[in-house]
Design an enzyme around this catalytic site. Structure first.
Site, PDB file in Angstrom:
ATOM      1  N   ASP A  83       0.867  -1.179   0.000  1.00 29.97           N
ATOM      2  CA  ASP A  83       0.000   0.000   0.000  1.00 29.97           C
ATOM      3  C   ASP A  83       0.904   1.229   0.000  1.00 29.97           C
ATOM      4  OD1 ASP A  83      -1.828   2.166   0.860  1.00 29.97           O
ATOM      5  OD2 ASP A  83      -3.223   0.520   1.257  1.00 29.97           O
ATOM      6  N   ASP A  84       0.558   2.229  -0.798  1.00 25.50           N
ATOM      7  CA  ASP A  84       1.420   3.416  -0.863  1.00 25.50           C
ATOM      8  C   ASP A  84       1.206   4.367   0.302  1.00 25.50           C
ATOM      9  OD1 ASP A  84      -1.137   4.063  -1.786  1.00 25.50           O
ATOM     10  OD2 ASP A  84      -0.385   5.725  -3.012  1.00 25.50           O
ATOM     11  N   ASP A  91      -2.799  -3.459  -2.686  1.00 24.50           N
ATOM     12  CA  ASP A  91      -3.661  -2.330  -3.028  1.00 24.50           C
ATOM     13  C   ASP A  91      -3.650  -2.093  -4.547  1.00 24.50           C
ATOM     14  OD1 ASP A  91      -5.283  -0.125  -1.771  1.00 24.50           O
ATOM     15  OD2 ASP A  91      -3.944   1.055  -3.034  1.00 24.50           O
ATOM     16  N   ASP A 118       9.301 -45.169  19.619  1.00 24.67           N
ATOM     17  CA  ASP A 118       9.543 -46.611  19.738  1.00 24.67           C
ATOM     18  C   ASP A 118       8.556 -47.202  20.732  1.00 24.67           C
ATOM     19  OD1 ASP A 118      11.834 -48.745  19.077  1.00 24.67           O
ATOM     20  OD2 ASP A 118      11.215 -49.019  21.171  1.00 24.67           O
ATOM     21  N   ASN A 175       5.323 -59.987  20.850  1.00 29.47           N
ATOM     22  CA  ASN A 175       5.529 -61.073  19.889  1.00 29.47           C
ATOM     23  C   ASN A 175       5.819 -62.383  20.595  1.00 29.47           C
ATOM     24  OD1 ASN A 175       5.133 -59.661  17.461  1.00 29.47           O
ATOM     25  ND2 ASN A 175       7.227 -58.884  17.465  1.00 29.47           N
ATOM     26  N   ASP A 226       1.629 -57.695  14.829  1.00 26.72           N
ATOM     27  CA  ASP A 226       1.229 -56.949  13.632  1.00 26.72           C
ATOM     28  C   ASP A 226      -0.008 -56.108  13.899  1.00 26.72           C
ATOM     29  OD1 ASP A 226       3.326 -58.088  12.283  1.00 26.72           O
ATOM     30  OD2 ASP A 226       2.109 -59.520  11.145  1.00 26.72           O
ATOM     31  N   GLU A 282       9.545 -51.828  15.265  1.00 26.28           N
ATOM     32  CA  GLU A 282       8.584 -51.085  16.082  1.00 26.28           C
ATOM     33  C   GLU A 282       8.982 -49.630  16.193  1.00 26.28           C
ATOM     34  OE1 GLU A 282      11.381 -53.050  19.155  1.00 26.28           O
ATOM     35  OE2 GLU A 282      10.657 -53.455  17.144  1.00 26.28           O
TER      36      GLU A 282
END
Length: 470
Positions: free
Chosen positions: A9-10, A53, A335, A343, A352, A378
Site C-alpha cells: 500500500d502506498d 492495493d 519406539d 511377539n 502386527d 517397532e
C-alpha cells in the site's frame, strides 16, 4: 507465527493499521509502498500471502498481480486485491488477472481474518502436495505426465427453492457451459457426492429451508470421501459478515453474495469457480501421481505408512523449505515399549495388529501435513513442518497419552496395554541441519539420542534433544 503476509500500500498509515490487525492474529508482516518493491520482497522474503492495493505510485496493483501469476515461481502465491473504490468491473478485472480474492477498505476485521485463514490453508495444501510430488519425482517413480484431456467440470447449485436455483443457473449459464450446471436440493447434493465421478464443485446458499442449513450441508459434504476435496462456494446475504467468516472457517473454498441472478455477481462467481476448479484438478492430479508411486515403492505394506526410503528425501525437502522460510521443523523418533514381549507372548499376528493400530492412532492425532513413517520393526518417525519446540512437545506428549489411555485389542480379543517412548529434535532456524544426507542423518541421530533418554528415564515419556547432550 500464523504465516508471513506482504502488505502492499502506498499509504504508510494503511500499512500500519493492517500490520496491527494482523499482528493481533499472530501473522508476521512485511511492507512495501510500491509495485517494484513488492515484486522484490516477494522474491527475497517468500511471503505466504500478499495483500495488494490497486492504486500504487509506479504501477497498478493489478499489473503486480498479473506478473506474480505469470511467473512459475510465484503463480501459486495467494493474492488478495484491496481497494477503497470497488466497482463490479474492477472486481472482475482483478479476478481475471489471477487474484484469489478481492476486499474493500475500510476492512471488516472478522471477514478479513477468515479470508486469510482460508487462503493460508489453501497455500499450505498447495505447498505440501508440491513438496510430496517433487520428493517422488526425485526418487524417480513419479515422472511428470503430459496434461490429460479432462471432461468439463460439473457444478451443483443448491438454493433455498427450485425457482431461485433455476435463476442462478440461467444467470451463470451466460459465463459457464449450461450442461456444467445442475439444479439440486439438499438430498440431491449428498447423493451427487456418491456419484462416479463426483461433482467438482457446489454453490450452496448459506440459508436453505432453515437458517444455517447450507453450512450444515457443506459440513456433510466435507465429511464424505467423494466430496471431501470438492470446491464449495457459499452464497451469503450481503450484510451477513459473520456468516461469511463462519463459512470460511468451516471449510468453504470461497464465499459470494447470494444474489447470483445479478449478471455481474454471476460472472464473478463463474470466475471464482473456474479458478478453484482448476486448482482442485491440479491437486487431484498431484495426489494421484504421488499415491500411485507410493503404493508401488514407498509404503510399508503392513501399516500403510511411508517407509524409510521415502522419509529421507522428504526430510531433505523439508529442511530446504525450512531454510528458505526461516521456520523450524520438528522430528520425533518413536519406539514401542517392550514390544518384543508382545511377539514372544502372543505371537507375531498380535504384534502386527498392535503395529497397525499404532499407525492408525499416529495418523489420527497428527496434522495432514505431518510425515509419519515406519522405519524399523517397532520404530516410527514423525516430521512436523513449520513447528516450534513447544508445539512439537505438546504433540509428542499427546501421542504418548493416546497410546497409553486405550488398551490395544489383539486378534484373540484380549486387550493389552502399550506405551511409547519419544525422542524429539528441532531442525531449521538456528538449528539448521543442512539438506545433505549426512546432515539429515545427524538430525535423526539427535532424535534417537533423545529417545534413548526417554527409555533410560522409565519409558512412556518425551525427551527433547539438547546440544549439550551430543
Amino acid at each position: 507465527m500464523a504465516g508471513k503476509v506482504l502488505i502492499v500500500d502506498d499509504v504508510a498509515t494503511n500499512r500500519i493499521v493492517l500490520k496491527v490487525k494482523l499482528a493481533g492474529a499472530r501473522y508476521e508482516t512485511i511492507q512495501a509502498g510500491t509495485g517494484a518493491e513488492a515484486l522484490r520482497l516477494v522474491a527475497q522474503e517468500s511471503p505466504d500471502l500478499v495483500l495488494l492495493d490497486v492504486q500504487l505510485p509506479d504501477m497498478s496493483g493489478l499489473d503486480v498481480c498479473h506478473r506474480l501469476k505469470a511467473d512459475p515461481a510465484t503463480r501459486h502465491l495467494p493474492v488478495i486485491v484491496v481497494t477503497a473504490f470497488p466497482t463490479p468491473g474492477l472486481r472482475l478485472e482483478a479476478l481475471r488477472v489471477g487474484a484469489d480474492d478481492f476486499i474493500t477498505k475500510p476492512f471488516e476485521e472478522l471477514t478479513l481474518l477468515a479470508r486469510l485463514r482460508a487462503l493460508m490453508r489453501m497455500r499450505e495444501t498447495d505447498e505440501e502436495l508440491r513438496l510430496r510430488e517433487s520428493t517422488c519425482q526425485e526418487l524417480g517413480f513419479a515422472e511428470a505426465m503430459a496434461p490429460a484431456i479432462e471432461p468439463p467440470a460439473r457444478i451443483g447449485l443448491v438454493a433455498p427453492d427450485r425457482e431461485t436455483c433455476v435463476g442462478w443457473k440461467n444467470a451463470m449459464a451466460r459465463f459457464l457451459p449450461h450442461d456444467m450446471l445442475r439444479v439440486l436440493d439438499y438430498q440431491g447434493a449428498l447423493s451427487a457426492a456418491a456419484e462416479t465421478p463426483p461433482l467438482d464443485a457446489y454453490v450452496i446458499a448459506a440459508d436453505l429451508t432453515r437458517p444455517g442449513e447450507g453450512l450444515r450441508l457443506m459440513s456433510e459434504l466435507r465429511s464424505r470421501t467423494g466430496s471431501r476435496h470438492a470446491v464449495i462456494c457459499v452464497g451469503v446475504p450481503d450484510a451477513a459478515r459473520e456468516t461469511s467468516a463462519v463459512a470460511l472457517d468451516l471449510g468453504a473454498s470461497d464465499v459470494t453474495p447470494g444474489r447470483l441472478t445479478d449478471p455481474a455477481l454471476a460472472e464473478e462467481a463463474a470466475l471464482r469457480l473456474r479458478a478453484h476448479i482448476g486448482r482442485k484438478r491440479r491437486h487431484d492430479r498431484q495426489r494421484e501421481r504421488v499415491a500411485d508411486g507410493l503404493r508401488l515403492a514407498l509404503v510399508d505394506p503392513l501399516t500403510g505408512l511411508y517407509n524409510r526410503r521415502y522419509a529421507m528425501p522428504h526430510l531433505a525437502r523439508l529442511a530446504e523449505r525450512s531454510r528458505q522460510s526461516g521456520r523450524s521443523f520438528a522430528l520425533m523418533a518413536l519406539d514401542l515399549d517392550r514390544f518384543k514381549s508382545v511377539n514372544d507372548t502372543y505371537g507375531h499376528p498380535a504384534g502386527d495388529a498392535v503395529l497397525i493400530e499404532v499407525a492408525r492412532r499416529l495418523t489420527m492425532n497428527l496434522r495432514q501435513v505431518d510425515l509419519v513413517a515406519r522405519i524399523g520393526g517397532e520404530e516410527f518417525l514423525v516430521a512436523m513442518p513449520e513447528t516450534s519446540l513447544e508445539a512439537a512437545r505438546n504433540a509428542a506428549e499427546r501421542l504418548c497419552r493416546v497410546m497409553e489411555q486405550t488398551p490395544f485389542e489383539l486378534p484373540s480379543g484380549l486387550r493389552i496395554d502399550i506405551t511409547v517412548s519419544i525422542g524429539l529434535a528441532i531442525g531449521g532456524g538456528l538449528n539448521d541441519p543442512g539438506t545433505d544426507p549426512a546432515a539429515i542423518e545427524q538430525l535423526i541421530h539427535q532424535a534417537d539420542r533423545a529417545l534413548l533418554g526417554s527409555k533410560a528415564e522409565g519409558r512412556n515419556q518425551v525427551t527433547v534433544f539438547h546440544r549439550g547432550a551430543a
